[in-house]
Write an enzyme that holds these catalytic residues in place. Sequence first.
Site, PDB file in Angstrom:
ATOM      1  N   CYS A  71       2.317 -22.172  10.547  1.00 40.74           N
ATOM      2  CA  CYS A  71       1.473 -22.864   9.562  1.00 40.74           C
ATOM      3  C   CYS A  71       1.814 -22.553   8.115  1.00 40.74           C
ATOM      4  O   CYS A  71       1.835 -23.456   7.266  1.00 40.74           O
ATOM      5  CB  CYS A  71       0.002 -22.573   9.834  1.00 40.74           C
ATOM      6  SG  CYS A  71      -0.502 -20.848   9.594  1.00 40.74           S
ATOM      7  N   HIS A 110      -4.750 -18.720   9.444  1.00 36.19           N
ATOM      8  CA  HIS A 110      -4.216 -20.078   9.347  1.00 36.19           C
ATOM      9  C   HIS A 110      -4.295 -20.545   7.901  1.00 36.19           C
ATOM     10  O   HIS A 110      -5.162 -20.109   7.148  1.00 36.19           O
ATOM     11  CB  HIS A 110      -5.006 -21.024  10.253  1.00 36.19           C
ATOM     12  CG  HIS A 110      -4.512 -22.442  10.210  1.00 36.19           C
ATOM     13  ND1 HIS A 110      -3.230 -22.792  10.583  1.00 36.19           N
ATOM     14  CD2 HIS A 110      -5.113 -23.601   9.808  1.00 36.19           C
ATOM     15  CE1 HIS A 110      -3.085 -24.090  10.436  1.00 36.19           C
ATOM     16  NE2 HIS A 110      -4.193 -24.611   9.959  1.00 36.19           N
ATOM     17  N   ASP A 125      -3.076 -30.919   6.835  1.00 35.94           N
ATOM     18  CA  ASP A 125      -2.656 -29.770   7.624  1.00 35.94           C
ATOM     19  C   ASP A 125      -1.588 -30.211   8.620  1.00 35.94           C
ATOM     20  O   ASP A 125      -1.881 -30.925   9.573  1.00 35.94           O
ATOM     21  CB  ASP A 125      -3.867 -29.183   8.358  1.00 35.94           C
ATOM     22  CG  ASP A 125      -3.536 -27.908   9.117  1.00 35.94           C
ATOM     23  OD1 ASP A 125      -2.353 -27.511   9.137  1.00 35.94           O
ATOM     24  OD2 ASP A 125      -4.459 -27.304   9.704  1.00 35.94           O
TER      25      ASP A 125
END
Length: 265
Positions: A71, A110, A125
């Site tokens: 991420c 995250h 995202d």
Amino acid sequence: MNSYHYFSRFAALAGFSASPSADFATLSALHQRWPALIPFENIEVLLGRPVSIDVEKIADKLLSKQRGGYCFEHNLLLQQILEEVGFRVTPHLARVLWGQDKPDATPQTHMLLTVALDGVRYLADVGFGGVSLTAPLRLEAGEQQGYRLERFSQEEWLLSMKSGGSWRLMYRFADGACEQADILVASHFVATYDESLFRHNLMMAKIINGQQTNLFNRHLTVYGEEKRQQEAASFTDFRALILSFFTADNVLSETEIRAIYEKVG
């Protein structure tokens, strides 16, 4: 005149032809094409290698070498590309709730982005592993595109996804921006904490042929009209599965693939 250094490198791989503008069409196009082009993967962490959060090093890995990342790599590069085009972007850290029945506090492991555009904020995202968001979400309470955003508190949002007839928790995050130093600490924790799932399991995800495709260790799951699963029974099977996530040849050596295979055995 903006040179669009990072955008141009992504566009060359993604097949963008038009000049970018800081508008919803560009934001949506980036978000749609990203998970079909760049896989989520944790190979460096699994093999005990350092992971950089320097944008140029990320771009070299994800764009030039056509690898993937987790991420922090995905969304830091997306942030750079969006800002280069002219978007107003805010980075956030999130508490992952995947697999939990209740939104109890977890470490902030995250990273995601919010983008302000024409008086509206959007959640962007492209790095949530096994769930590849293919479009930005309006940052407002309610259901949209199979996801649900709701206020967890005055300062936090809660994101869930529809799974069958119920909602599955994804993560919660604060309205406020995080700093680069926070991202560095979070990435280091994920990559080095002894009990981190990323250190002991192979996790890959990508939209392949329009379908969410996930590889967990030697187990492949494809979420199409019908859920399909496959287990790599041999090294040859495993090699084919792992390489199917990459668009370029020779992104991994035989030695690296063998090391991964033995690590997740």
